[in-house]
Write a protein that holds these residues in place. Sequence first.
Motif, PDB file in Angstrom:
ATOM      1  N   ILE A 253       0.865  -1.182   0.000  1.00 55.34           N
ATOM      2  CA  ILE A 253       0.000   0.000   0.000  1.00 55.34           C
ATOM      3  C   ILE A 253       0.899   1.229   0.000  1.00 55.34           C
ATOM      4  O   ILE A 253       1.781   1.353   0.853  1.00 55.34           O
ATOM      5  N   MET A 254       0.681   2.133  -0.944  1.00 57.48           N
ATOM      6  CA  MET A 254       1.478   3.362  -1.004  1.00 57.48           C
ATOM      7  C   MET A 254       0.560   4.574  -1.177  1.00 57.48           C
ATOM      8  O   MET A 254      -0.376   4.555  -1.987  1.00 57.48           O
ATOM      9  N   GLY A 255       0.837   5.610  -0.378  1.00 59.15           N
ATOM     10  CA  GLY A 255       0.111   6.868  -0.518  1.00 59.15           C
ATOM     11  C   GLY A 255      -1.273   6.871   0.080  1.00 59.15           C
ATOM     12  O   GLY A 255      -2.179   7.526  -0.462  1.00 59.15           O
ATOM     13  N   SER A 256      -1.480   6.188   1.207  1.00 53.47           N
ATOM     14  CA  SER A 256      -2.762   6.293   1.903  1.00 53.47           C
ATOM     15  C   SER A 256      -2.805   7.586   2.714  1.00 53.47           C
ATOM     16  O   SER A 256      -1.778   8.137   3.095  1.00 53.47           O
ATOM     17  N   GLU A 257      -4.019   8.018   3.025  1.00 54.69           N
ATOM     18  CA  GLU A 257      -4.185   9.300   3.710  1.00 54.69           C
ATOM     19  C   GLU A 257      -3.927   9.211   5.205  1.00 54.69           C
ATOM     20  O   GLU A 257      -3.532  10.208   5.826  1.00 54.69           O
ATOM     21  N   THR A 258      -4.170   8.053   5.796  1.00 54.57           N
ATOM     22  CA  THR A 258      -3.950   7.903   7.235  1.00 54.57           C
ATOM     23  C   THR A 258      -3.279   6.567   7.521  1.00 54.57           C
ATOM     24  O   THR A 258      -3.305   5.646   6.684  1.00 54.57           O
ATOM     25  N   SER A 259      -2.728   6.453   8.719  1.00 57.26           N
ATOM     26  CA  SER A 259      -2.113   5.197   9.117  1.00 57.26           C
ATOM     27  C   SER A 259      -3.156   4.085   9.190  1.00 57.26           C
ATOM     28  O   SER A 259      -2.898   2.948   8.776  1.00 57.26           O
ATOM     29  N   LYS A 260      -4.327   4.391   9.731  1.00 56.20           N
ATOM     30  CA  LYS A 260      -5.388   3.387   9.840  1.00 56.20           C
ATOM     31  C   LYS A 260      -5.768   2.841   8.472  1.00 56.20           C
ATOM     32  O   LYS A 260      -5.965   1.622   8.306  1.00 56.20           O
ATOM     33  N   ILE A 261      -5.860   3.711   7.486  1.00 61.73           N
ATOM     34  CA  ILE A 261      -6.255   3.275   6.149  1.00 61.73           C
ATOM     35  C   ILE A 261      -5.252   2.280   5.582  1.00 61.73           C
ATOM     36  O   ILE A 261      -5.626   1.264   4.999  1.00 61.73           O
ATOM     37  N   ARG A 262      -3.941   2.554   5.757  1.00 58.18           N
ATOM     38  CA  ARG A 262      -2.945   1.638   5.164  1.00 58.18           C
ATOM     39  C   ARG A 262      -3.048   0.242   5.760  1.00 58.18           C
ATOM     40  O   ARG A 262      -2.901  -0.754   5.052  1.00 58.18           O
ATOM     41  N   PHE A 263      -3.330   0.154   7.066  1.00 53.17           N
ATOM     42  CA  PHE A 263      -3.468  -1.159   7.691  1.00 53.17           C
ATOM     43  C   PHE A 263      -4.776  -1.830   7.279  1.00 53.17           C
ATOM     44  O   PHE A 263      -4.803  -3.030   6.977  1.00 53.17           O
ATOM     45  N   ASP A 264      -5.864  -1.064   7.251  1.00 53.95           N
ATOM     46  CA  ASP A 264      -7.157  -1.620   6.848  1.00 53.95           C
ATOM     47  C   ASP A 264      -7.105  -2.134   5.410  1.00 53.95           C
ATOM     48  O   ASP A 264      -7.614  -3.220   5.106  1.00 53.95           O
ATOM     49  N   GLU A 265      -6.500  -1.349   4.525  1.00 59.51           N
ATOM     50  CA  GLU A 265      -6.443  -1.741   3.106  1.00 59.51           C
ATOM     51  C   GLU A 265      -5.500  -2.927   2.895  1.00 59.51           C
ATOM     52  O   GLU A 265      -5.736  -3.772   2.037  1.00 59.51           O
ATOM     53  N   SER A 266      -4.435  -2.989   3.686  1.00 62.31           N
ATOM     54  CA  SER A 266      -3.535  -4.143   3.603  1.00 62.31           C
ATOM     55  C   SER A 266      -4.270  -5.413   4.006  1.00 62.31           C
ATOM     56  O   SER A 266      -4.144  -6.455   3.354  1.00 62.31           O
ATOM     57  N   MET A 267      -5.029  -5.348   5.099  1.00 65.26           N
ATOM     58  CA  MET A 267      -5.789  -6.515   5.543  1.00 65.26           C
ATOM     59  C   MET A 267      -6.855  -6.892   4.520  1.00 65.26           C
ATOM     60  O   MET A 267      -7.130  -8.079   4.307  1.00 65.26           O
ATOM     61  N   LYS A 268      -7.437  -5.888   3.871  1.00 67.94           N
ATOM     62  CA  LYS A 268      -8.439  -6.165   2.840  1.00 67.94           C
ATOM     63  C   LYS A 268      -7.815  -6.942   1.678  1.00 67.94           C
ATOM     64  O   LYS A 268      -8.390  -7.916   1.175  1.00 67.94           O
ATOM     65  N   LEU A 269      -6.628  -6.525   1.266  1.00 64.90           N
ATOM     66  CA  LEU A 269      -5.933  -7.227   0.191  1.00 64.90           C
ATOM     67  C   LEU A 269      -5.584  -8.656   0.595  1.00 64.90           C
ATOM     68  O   LEU A 269      -5.817  -9.610  -0.160  1.00 64.90           O
TER      69      LEU A 269
END
Length: 385
Positions: A253-269
Amino acid sequence: MNKRLIYIILLSIIWFTIPSNAFAEDQLDIKAKSALLMDYHTGEIIYEKNPHEKLPPASISKIMTLLLGMEALETRKINLSDEVRISAYAAGMGGSQLWLEEGETQTVEDLFKSITIRSANDASVALAEYIAGSEEVFVRMMNEKAKALGMNNTNFVNASGLPNENHYVSAYDVALMSAELLKHEEIHNWLTVYMDEMLVGKNKDKIQSLVNTNRLIKEYEGTTGIKTGSTKEAGYCLAASAKRDNLQLISVIMGSETSKIRFDESMKLLDYGFANYDSITIGKKGDVLGKVQVHKGNISYIEAALEKDSYILLPKGKEANISKEILLPEYMESPIEKRQEIGHLIVKIDGDEVDKIKLVSKVSVDKAGFKEMFKKTLKNFLINK
């Protein structure tokens, strides 16, 4: 009716020929400038979003620093117990750091630990200087390694990931260097450590707490690493890896707006990958798949073994006709080196080649001396008499 039938047929053809990751792109809607999900074993891409866009990577850059460090360890250029003197330049790094002092010493092992857990910039530069003599020379090594790995949209300017307009990496390239780092067994000693501490300072009189910046190691089943990164320029980034049974995945994940988003999107993937794919073991490194006769050698046969593990990635529930073909010569002339290529294993799915793995000799073979040749000749004569 004919036009309608033709339309239905064409629509069916399009549906069944669109790559599977295209549906993932529609379904997942990942909130990041760039993202990617890759199977570790095969390198197959399951999901991608702007995978080759050049973006500032922040501390994800340290994956390459760690990779070169592991290679230096394995070639014995450096050792974990080596004492590293901290330079004024390394001690002066900004951003995430251990507050190391000029002139203090730290072991190579503690530098690795502080880079993987704390993402310390000063430790990264200190390790780079110790390996290459200067950060400048180390950066050249980073870019040379990137080129060798096929990282075509990458340029490193420093060993830490501090902002620079000429310092960039793509999500696909991050996945490539992440997969390469994970091949080194010793790095796993630190990638999933959540908390630790270090003594720092010339007198080792200060305690620095180390808390892993990758919260997935506590929150996501099977997490095996890897590295976070964040700056104003890069946003919030994460290269993550996780393993369940045979399936091991790398998400970026690169260029997310918040720290929470990068972790949430990583788990989604990762959730998408584990829910929809299986990894099938074809063979393990070292498995013997055949023998080859040796001419004029000090032994008569050599065993042909897999050079590396072999897996294939399949969508769950999909039936496939998996076949294997072993290609070996009838004989080989001595001398033969240990791990010398002597053949191949071809793996096919429904008749299409999906993998080709080298078969190598498990031992070295010298030319036979006069006595050995005489014994072999006499033995063959008696057997065939």
